[in-house]
Design a protein around this motif. Sequence first.
Motif, PDB file in Angstrom:
ATOM      1  N   ALA A 106     -15.677  46.510  33.632  1.00 24.07           N
ATOM      2  CA  ALA A 106     -15.361  45.696  32.905  1.00 24.07           C
ATOM      3  C   ALA A 106     -16.187  44.979  32.031  1.00 24.07           C
ATOM      4  CB  ALA A 106     -15.115  44.359  34.320  1.00 24.07           C
ATOM      5  N   PHE A 107     -16.148  43.847  31.232  1.00 24.60           N
ATOM      6  CA  PHE A 107     -16.769  43.845  29.865  1.00 24.60           C
ATOM      7  C   PHE A 107     -17.369  42.226  30.238  1.00 24.60           C
ATOM      8  CE2 PHE A 107     -12.935  46.187  28.201  1.00 24.60           C
ATOM      9  CZ  PHE A 107     -13.905  47.218  27.876  1.00 24.60           C
ATOM     10  N   ALA A 108     -19.035  42.688  30.281  1.00 23.17           N
ATOM     11  CA  ALA A 108     -19.782  41.310  30.400  1.00 23.17           C
ATOM     12  C   ALA A 108     -19.085  40.805  30.325  1.00 23.17           C
ATOM     13  CB  ALA A 108     -20.931  42.222  30.402  1.00 23.17           C
ATOM     14  N   GLN A 109     -19.098  40.135  29.154  1.00 24.36           N
ATOM     15  CA  GLN A 109     -18.630  39.274  27.786  1.00 24.36           C
ATOM     16  C   GLN A 109     -17.267  38.627  27.490  1.00 24.36           C
ATOM     17  OE1 GLN A 109     -21.759  40.823  26.614  1.00 24.36           O
ATOM     18  NE2 GLN A 109     -22.600  39.707  29.124  1.00 24.36           N
ATOM     19  N   GLU A 110     -16.420  37.469  27.155  1.00 23.10           N
ATOM     20  CA  GLU A 110     -15.638  37.538  26.458  1.00 23.10           C
ATOM     21  C   GLU A 110     -14.981  38.142  25.525  1.00 23.10           C
ATOM     22  OE1 GLU A 110     -12.803  34.517  27.662  1.00 23.10           O
ATOM     23  OE2 GLU A 110     -13.371  34.219  29.726  1.00 23.10           O
ATOM     24  N   THR A 111     -15.981  37.817  24.197  1.00 24.47           N
ATOM     25  CA  THR A 111     -15.512  38.389  23.439  1.00 24.47           C
ATOM     26  C   THR A 111     -17.207  39.195  22.315  1.00 24.47           C
ATOM     27  OG1 THR A 111     -16.280  35.901  22.605  1.00 24.47           O
ATOM     28  CG2 THR A 111     -14.033  36.416  22.659  1.00 24.47           C
ATOM     29  N   VAL A 112     -17.011  39.931  21.462  1.00 22.60           N
ATOM     30  CA  VAL A 112     -17.672  40.325  20.536  1.00 22.60           C
ATOM     31  C   VAL A 112     -17.054  39.571  18.650  1.00 22.60           C
ATOM     32  CG1 VAL A 112     -19.655  41.959  19.606  1.00 22.60           C
ATOM     33  CG2 VAL A 112     -18.052  41.549  22.475  1.00 22.60           C
ATOM     34  N   GLY A 113     -18.215  38.448  18.516  1.00 22.24           N
ATOM     35  CA  GLY A 113     -17.957  37.868  17.329  1.00 22.24           C
ATOM     36  C   GLY A 113     -16.173  37.859  16.890  1.00 22.24           C
ATOM     37  N   GLU A 114     -15.191  38.071  16.604  1.00 23.12           N
ATOM     38  CA  GLU A 114     -14.126  37.139  16.295  1.00 23.12           C
ATOM     39  C   GLU A 114     -13.349  38.658  17.212  1.00 23.12           C
ATOM     40  OE1 GLU A 114     -13.254  36.662  12.239  1.00 23.12           O
ATOM     41  OE2 GLU A 114     -14.065  35.396  12.101  1.00 23.12           O
ATOM     42  N   PHE A 115     -13.886  39.396  18.618  1.00 26.51           N
ATOM     43  CA  PHE A 115     -13.284  40.593  18.843  1.00 26.51           C
ATOM     44  C   PHE A 115     -13.080  40.582  20.247  1.00 26.51           C
ATOM     45  CE2 PHE A 115     -13.095  44.368  20.930  1.00 26.51           C
ATOM     46  CZ  PHE A 115     -12.647  45.398  20.206  1.00 26.51           C
ATOM     47  N   THR A 116     -12.338  40.377  20.633  1.00 24.79           N
ATOM     48  CA  THR A 116     -11.895  39.709  21.923  1.00 24.79           C
ATOM     49  C   THR A 116     -11.752  41.110  23.281  1.00 24.79           C
ATOM     50  OG1 THR A 116     -10.273  38.867  21.410  1.00 24.79           O
ATOM     51  CG2 THR A 116      -9.977  39.162  24.694  1.00 24.79           C
ATOM     52  N   SER A 117     -13.117  41.666  23.895  1.00 24.15           N
ATOM     53  CA  SER A 117     -13.448  42.922  24.296  1.00 24.15           C
ATOM     54  C   SER A 117     -12.885  43.539  25.186  1.00 24.15           C
ATOM     55  CB  SER A 117     -14.786  42.096  25.531  1.00 24.15           C
ATOM     56  OG  SER A 117     -16.023  41.611  24.911  1.00 24.15           O
ATOM     57  N   HIS A 118     -11.726  42.939  25.369  1.00 24.29           N
ATOM     58  CA  HIS A 118     -10.948  43.653  26.952  1.00 24.29           C
ATOM     59  C   HIS A 118     -10.228  44.807  25.680  1.00 24.29           C
ATOM     60  CE1 HIS A 118      -8.226  40.474  25.883  1.00 24.29           C
ATOM     61  NE2 HIS A 118      -6.697  41.428  26.326  1.00 24.29           N
ATOM     62  N   MET A 119      -9.492  44.071  24.218  1.00 27.10           N
ATOM     63  CA  MET A 119      -8.970  45.157  23.774  1.00 27.10           C
ATOM     64  C   MET A 119      -9.692  46.499  23.087  1.00 27.10           C
ATOM     65  SD  MET A 119      -6.462  43.499  22.503  1.00 27.10           S
ATOM     66  CE  MET A 119      -6.099  43.937  21.750  1.00 27.10           C
ATOM     67  N   GLY A 120     -11.343  46.145  23.294  1.00 25.87           N
ATOM     68  CA  GLY A 120     -11.787  47.810  23.336  1.00 25.87           C
ATOM     69  C   GLY A 120     -10.278  48.915  24.095  1.00 25.87           C
ATOM     70  N   LYS A 121     -10.808  48.286  25.451  1.00 23.84           N
ATOM     71  CA  LYS A 121      -9.774  48.919  26.255  1.00 23.84           C
ATOM     72  C   LYS A 121      -8.427  49.530  26.405  1.00 23.84           C
ATOM     73  CE  LYS A 121      -7.147  48.629  30.757  1.00 23.84           C
ATOM     74  NZ  LYS A 121      -7.654  47.657  32.314  1.00 23.84           N
ATOM     75  N   HIS A 122      -7.811  48.259  25.381  1.00 23.39           N
ATOM     76  CA  HIS A 122      -6.334  48.133  24.973  1.00 23.39           C
ATOM     77  C   HIS A 122      -6.441  49.542  23.538  1.00 23.39           C
ATOM     78  CE1 HIS A 122      -2.258  47.416  24.754  1.00 23.39           C
ATOM     79  NE2 HIS A 122      -2.432  46.954  23.470  1.00 23.39           N
ATOM     80  N   PHE A 123      -7.473  48.985  23.158  1.00 28.31           N
ATOM     81  CA  PHE A 123      -7.442  49.969  21.807  1.00 28.31           C
ATOM     82  C   PHE A 123      -7.413  52.048  22.324  1.00 28.31           C
ATOM     83  CE2 PHE A 123      -9.468  52.703  18.948  1.00 28.31           C
ATOM     84  CZ  PHE A 123      -8.883  52.612  18.039  1.00 28.31           C
ATOM     85  N   LEU A 124      -8.010  51.905  23.649  1.00 27.17           N
ATOM     86  CA  LEU A 124      -8.748  53.206  23.932  1.00 27.17           C
ATOM     87  C   LEU A 124      -6.914  53.884  24.370  1.00 27.17           C
ATOM     88  CD1 LEU A 124     -11.816  53.322  25.433  1.00 27.17           C
ATOM     89  CD2 LEU A 124     -11.322  54.315  23.583  1.00 27.17           C
TER      90      LEU A 124
END
Length: 195
Positions: free
Chosen positions: A122-140
């Motif tokens: 699970a990601f510790a914060q919802e966003t990094v800049g204008e990138f939504t953190s859970h999109m890291g998982k969705h990208f993979l």
Amino acid sequence: MTERTAAVTRETAETDIEVTVDIDGDGDATVDTGIGFFDHMLESFAKHGLFDVTVQCDGDLEIDDHHTVEDVAITLGQAIEEALSDKRGIRRFADRKVPLDEAVAEVVVDVSGRPYFEFDGAFAQETVGEFTSHMGKHFLRSLATNAGLTLHAGVTGENAHHQVEALFKCLARALDDATRIDERRSDTPSTKGEL
């Protein structure tokens, strides 16, 4: 060895994307998605995987980052799958762990031709800049589905920037390992004769 390169375009009502990839590159990247942190992640993926990558994306960022991240992953996955062709001589399997300060990412990959994805973390914060953190998982997930990868990934940590970046670096290292040519092998690494 034949060149393992591909160029793929994708145009929808949500995004207009051009991607090129050279599996046997030097880690050079030219990236413009309109999302600064995502550009940084794609550049990191290229650098640490020694892939040459170009990504040009004009997406509907006035809505959010979802379509841009997902469609870039789809297009990049298709380019990787095309560049690998019949996968003759590749090592096929790889696993890596990559730390970034307090975060640790783990990726296990099989260039199997059978898309499958599992994720733990699970990601510790919802966003990094204008990138939504859970999109890291969705990208993979989207990349694995379109590149024909069996991909298991996980991440721990306390900083979403570190977590997402560790995942992209780890994916790059594992995919580089799995797609390398094994000089002992002249065939496709499968008892079925194809992947």
